[in-house]
Design a protein around this motif. Structure first.
Motif, PDB file in Angstrom:
ATOM      1  N   VAL A  87       0.838  -1.206   0.000  1.00  0.00           N
ATOM      2  CA  VAL A  87       0.000   0.000   0.000  1.00  0.00           C
ATOM      3  C   VAL A  87       0.873   1.256   0.000  1.00  0.00           C
ATOM      4  N   ALA A  88       1.946   1.248   0.797  1.00  0.00           N
ATOM      5  CA  ALA A  88       2.833   2.417   0.869  1.00  0.00           C
ATOM      6  C   ALA A  88       3.476   2.705  -0.488  1.00  0.00           C
ATOM      7  N   TYR A  89       3.958   1.665  -1.156  1.00  0.00           N
ATOM      8  CA  TYR A  89       4.548   1.861  -2.481  1.00  0.00           C
ATOM      9  C   TYR A  89       3.481   2.306  -3.481  1.00  0.00           C
ATOM     10  N   GLY A  90       2.256   1.829  -3.305  1.00  0.00           N
ATOM     11  CA  GLY A  90       1.162   2.270  -4.179  1.00  0.00           C
ATOM     12  C   GLY A  90       0.859   3.745  -4.001  1.00  0.00           C
ATOM     13  N   VAL A  91       0.788   4.199  -2.734  1.00  0.00           N
ATOM     14  CA  VAL A  91       0.511   5.608  -2.449  1.00  0.00           C
ATOM     15  C   VAL A  91       1.625   6.500  -2.979  1.00  0.00           C
ATOM     16  N   LEU A  92       2.876   6.137  -2.676  1.00  0.00           N
ATOM     17  CA  LEU A  92       4.010   6.946  -3.162  1.00  0.00           C
ATOM     18  C   LEU A  92       4.128   6.864  -4.678  1.00  0.00           C
ATOM     19  N   GLY A  93       3.780   5.721  -5.239  1.00  0.00           N
ATOM     20  CA  GLY A  93       3.816   5.585  -6.696  1.00  0.00           C
ATOM     21  C   GLY A  93       2.815   6.514  -7.360  1.00  0.00           C
ATOM     22  N   PHE A  94       1.613   6.598  -6.790  1.00  0.00           N
ATOM     23  CA  PHE A  94       0.613   7.510  -7.334  1.00  0.00           C
ATOM     24  C   PHE A  94       1.069   8.959  -7.166  1.00  0.00           C
ATOM     25  N   LEU A  95       1.675   9.273  -6.016  1.00  0.00           N
ATOM     26  CA  LEU A  95       2.192  10.626  -5.786  1.00  0.00           C
ATOM     27  C   LEU A  95       3.238  10.988  -6.842  1.00  0.00           C
ATOM     28  N   VAL A  96       4.150  10.067  -7.112  1.00  0.00           N
ATOM     29  CA  VAL A  96       5.202  10.317  -8.100  1.00  0.00           C
ATOM     30  C   VAL A  96       4.608  10.519  -9.486  1.00  0.00           C
ATOM     31  N   PHE A  97       3.593   9.730  -9.826  1.00  0.00           N
ATOM     32  CA  PHE A  97       2.947   9.877 -11.135  1.00  0.00           C
ATOM     33  C   PHE A  97       2.282  11.244 -11.248  1.00  0.00           C
ATOM     34  N   CYS A  98       1.665  11.714 -10.163  1.00  0.00           N
ATOM     35  CA  CYS A  98       1.067  13.054 -10.146  1.00  0.00           C
ATOM     36  C   CYS A  98       2.126  14.127 -10.372  1.00  0.00           C
ATOM     37  N   VAL A  99       3.275  13.953  -9.706  1.00  0.00           N
ATOM     38  CA  VAL A  99       4.383  14.907  -9.870  1.00  0.00           C
ATOM     39  C   VAL A  99       4.844  14.936 -11.319  1.00  0.00           C
ATOM     40  N   MET A 100       4.995  13.761 -11.915  1.00  0.00           N
ATOM     41  CA  MET A 100       5.500  13.678 -13.280  1.00  0.00           C
ATOM     42  C   MET A 100       4.518  14.254 -14.288  1.00  0.00           C
ATOM     43  N   MET A 101       3.229  14.127 -14.037  1.00  0.00           N
ATOM     44  CA  MET A 101       2.250  14.745 -14.935  1.00  0.00           C
ATOM     45  C   MET A 101       2.365  16.264 -14.897  1.00  0.00           C
ATOM     46  N   SER A 102       2.513  16.808 -13.704  1.00  0.00           N
ATOM     47  CA  SER A 102       2.645  18.266 -13.562  1.00  0.00           C
ATOM     48  C   SER A 102       3.949  18.758 -14.176  1.00  0.00           C
ATOM     49  N   LEU A 103       5.040  18.061 -13.856  1.00  0.00           N
ATOM     50  CA  LEU A 103       6.351  18.460 -14.375  1.00  0.00           C
ATOM     51  C   LEU A 103       6.422  18.250 -15.885  1.00  0.00           C
ATOM     52  N   GLY A 104       5.804  17.180 -16.362  1.00  0.00           N
ATOM     53  CA  GLY A 104       5.799  16.899 -17.792  1.00  0.00           C
ATOM     54  C   GLY A 104       5.111  17.983 -18.593  1.00  0.00           C
ATOM     55  N   GLU A 105       4.031  18.536 -18.043  1.00  0.00           N
ATOM     56  CA  GLU A 105       3.317  19.614 -18.731  1.00  0.00           C
ATOM     57  C   GLU A 105       4.221  20.827 -18.917  1.00  0.00           C
ATOM     58  N   MET A 106       4.943  21.201 -17.869  1.00  0.00           N
ATOM     59  CA  MET A 106       5.814  22.383 -17.945  1.00  0.00           C
ATOM     60  C   MET A 106       7.052  22.112 -18.789  1.00  0.00           C
ATOM     61  N   ALA A 107       7.651  20.911 -18.627  1.00  0.00           N
ATOM     62  CA  ALA A 107       8.894  20.596 -19.334  1.00  0.00           C
ATOM     63  C   ALA A 107       8.673  20.414 -20.830  1.00  0.00           C
ATOM     64  N   ALA A 108       7.522  19.880 -21.221  1.00  0.00           N
ATOM     65  CA  ALA A 108       7.233  19.713 -22.649  1.00  0.00           C
ATOM     66  C   ALA A 108       6.975  21.071 -23.301  1.00  0.00           C
ATOM     67  N   TYR A 109       6.390  21.987 -22.539  1.00  0.00           N
ATOM     68  CA  TYR A 109       6.078  23.325 -23.067  1.00  0.00           C
ATOM     69  C   TYR A 109       7.327  24.208 -23.119  1.00  0.00           C
ATOM     70  N   ILE A 110       8.145  24.141 -22.052  1.00  0.00           N
ATOM     71  CA  ILE A 110       9.377  24.937 -21.985  1.00  0.00           C
ATOM     72  C   ILE A 110      10.527  23.981 -21.661  1.00  0.00           C
ATOM     73  N   PRO A 111      11.089  23.309 -22.676  1.00  0.00           N
ATOM     74  CA  PRO A 111      12.130  22.302 -22.437  1.00  0.00           C
ATOM     75  C   PRO A 111      13.512  22.927 -22.209  1.00  0.00           C
ATOM     76  N   VAL A 112      13.824  23.223 -20.955  1.00  0.00           N
ATOM     77  CA  VAL A 112      15.099  23.845 -20.624  1.00  0.00           C
ATOM     78  C   VAL A 112      15.843  23.000 -19.606  1.00  0.00           C
ATOM     79  N   ALA A 113      17.161  23.159 -19.544  1.00  0.00           N
ATOM     80  CA  ALA A 113      17.980  22.461 -18.551  1.00  0.00           C
ATOM     81  C   ALA A 113      17.654  23.010 -17.168  1.00  0.00           C
ATOM     82  N   GLY A 114      17.731  22.137 -16.178  1.00  0.00           N
ATOM     83  CA  GLY A 114      17.464  22.585 -14.818  1.00  0.00           C
ATOM     84  C   GLY A 114      15.998  22.687 -14.489  1.00  0.00           C
ATOM     85  N   SER A 115      15.159  22.435 -15.455  1.00  0.00           N
ATOM     86  CA  SER A 115      13.698  22.482 -15.435  1.00  0.00           C
ATOM     87  C   SER A 115      13.043  23.027 -14.168  1.00  0.00           C
ATOM     88  N   PHE A 116      12.834  22.183 -13.138  1.00  0.00           N
ATOM     89  CA  PHE A 116      11.965  22.612 -12.041  1.00  0.00           C
ATOM     90  C   PHE A 116      12.552  23.743 -11.205  1.00  0.00           C
TER      91      PHE A 116
END
Length: 544
Positions: free
Chosen positions: A80-109
């Protein structure tokens, strides 16, 4: 007129510096002396980004620390813990992916935090993340020395660490293609071994391998699947966060990726499959095969001969499993060190471009590599490694404690930045069709990350408050949080930057216009191909 800078002046400077880093990714410019200025090369192909996303951060957190997770949380609590953290990480990657795909720069976040949220937040997360990977390089160098002792106990182990460091420097100073190619094959090996492990594990569970039908009996031991209750589950969350640490490297690599509009969204989508297939399934297999009461699960964090993966392979009758896993984890540590040098150097480059580090770290060599950033990161990693050899490793232990929650701090910062990004995007009424990838379920996913992340960050050291309370243990548990707070408020007090206003955010610099017509033509051309040729085309694009 006094000479003191106002908050507005300071903010304007940061705003201008933020634009500079984005523009530095674009067309070649000339330096003041008239010579050509070197620039980052978009040398990472789609297959590099996709494989890095798929297996780039599979490491010791999964291969060795997963046993500790099963012991602390039980098979159900760990799952369950890995499932919760896994979902959290996927949420992070969706948010970061939106910004990084739009403005693809080094050092991103770190750049995005400075540009869309608060310059002090960008300063804080940038240095926290850089320290995380710089010290991480030292951890991997120490690990390599320990692993080689398994085969050559009488040979000076420090020599292997030096050889590994030299290899990492060579890989990273010449071309980003070197990093991408090495990481591609290392990730391929890791993905392959995890898939084999899962197949072998289910063969063990069913009795096909080893001859003993295990089924789900280890979920019904005394205490059940959750023997330590909620606190057992909570204790696993930090272990799981350590296992997922580094997943955001894909966004850092976007600044040097070919066709980031396509590769970054694809990489984000693959994160979900990686979490389910590799992490969740691996924890399930270990929980099914090995009782949570087995003392070897705890010992496996330090001893490769009894790591969870080794134990499962031995149950299948593979007595040579310890040697196999030692070789795989050696590859894993070199891979992690490789990623550490790459990530820390690009983060240091972004910090320098934003005026948060000495300017000479922005200098690139003829291959488009930030040479001084690479060397500085390796040097700090080397110095941190040396501390593990002296003073009984006390300084080294404090350094690792310093970065223990760096991943969680980074993820929370990314979600805060994404909320500000969307607020500015909507306020300025920018056309949403300009986003190559849109994160779904906004803002609920960001709120989830912030809430769970903050709870784990501040709750992970609760055991240090149990009687008797020892001040040094409390500080050791929260030194990473203290480090981040000092960075943020120190920068805020000294530099006094204002928060970015939504109407003043820059959504133009560093973007690459989307050619919708070209994309439509490519999709139509692919659709018109026979099924066999379509499959070959997809495979060719993936592997070449």
């Amino acid at each position: 007129m006094n000479n003191e800078k106002t908050a507005a002046d300071t903010k304007s400077e940061y705003f201008a510096q933020s634009i500079e880093i984005a523009e530095s990714i674009g067309a070649s410019t000339t330096n003041p002396n008239g010579g050509q200025k070197h620039e980052l090369k978009r040398g990472l192909k789609a297959r590099h980004i996709q494989m890095i996303a798929l297996g780039g951060t599979i490491g010791t957190g999964l291969f060795m620390a997963s046993g500790k997770a099963i012991t602390n949380g039980g098979p159900g609590g760990a799952l369950v813990a890995y499932g919760v953290l896994g979902f959290l990480v996927f949420c992070v990657m969706m948010s970061l992916g939106e910004m990084a795909a739009y403005i693809p720069v080094a050092g991103s976040f770190a750049h995005f935090a400075t540009r869309f949220a608060d310059p002090s937040l960008g300063f804080c997360v940038g240095w926290v993340y850089w320290a995380n990977w710089a010290v991480g390089v030292a951890v991997e160098l120490t690990g390599v020395a320990m692993l080689m002792e398994f085969w050559l106990p009488d040979f000076p182990s420090v020599v292997w660490s030096v050889i590994c460091l030299v290899i990492l420097v060579i890989i990273n100073v010449f071309s980003v293609k070197g990093y991408g190619e090495i990481e591609y094959w290392f990730s391929f090996i890791k993905v392959l071994i995890v898939i084999i492990f899962i197949i072998v594990g289910f063969c063990v569970v069913t009795g096909t391998a080893g001859g003993d039908y295990i089924g789900v009996r280890n979920f019904h031991l005394e205490g059940g699947a959750f023997p330590n209750g909620f606190m057992g589950f909570f204790n696993v969350l930090l272990t799981a966060a350590f296992s997922f640490n580094g997943v955001e490297i894909v966004a850092i690599a976007a600044g040097e990726a070919q066709d980031p509009h396509r590769t970054v969204p694809n990489a984000v989508k693959q994160v979900f499959y990686r979490i389910v297939l590799f992490y969740i399934m691996s924890i399930l297999v270990i929980g099914l095969c090995i009782p949570y009461t087995d003392p070897n699960l705890l010992a496996g964090s330090d001893d490769i001969s009894v790591s969870p993966f080794t134990l499962v392979f031995k149950l299948a009758g593979a007595e040579w499993a310890a040697h196999l896993m030692n070789a795989i984890i050696l590859v894993t540590m070199i891979s992690a060190g490789n990623s550490g040098v790459y990530s820390s150097s690009r983060t240091l480059l972004a910090l320098a471009e934003n005026g948060n580090a000495p300017k000479f770290f922005t200098r690139l060599n003829r291959w488009g590599v930030p040479l001084w950033s690479v060397l500085a990161s390796c040097l700090i990693g080397c110095l941190a490694f040396l501390t593990s050899l002296f003073s009984s490793g006390v300084v080294f232990t404090w350094l690792t404690n310093l970065t223990s929650v760096a991943g969680l701090i980074t993820w929370v910062s990314i979600s805060i930045t994404h909320i500000r990004f969307r607020m500015g995007f909507n306020r300025q009424e920018v056309d949403r069709d300009q986003l190559p990838y849109r994160a779904p379920f906004f803002p609920f996913t960001d709120v989830f990350v912030i809430v769970i992340g903050v709870i784990v960050i501040f709750g992970q050291g609760y055991h240090s408050f149990e009687q008797p309370i020892v001040a040094s243990e409390v500080i050791a548990s929260y030194i990473g949080v203290i480090f981040a707070v000092v960075l943020y408020f120190g920068h805020k007090i000294l530099m006094r930057p204002a928060f970015n206003k939504t109407m003043e955010m820059d959504f133009t610099s560093g973007t690459i216009p989307i050619d919708h017509l070209k994309q439509a033509e490519e999709k139509a051309a692919l659709k018109d191909l026979p099924l066999k040729k379509r499959i070959l085309k997809v495979l060719y694009n993936y592997f070449v």
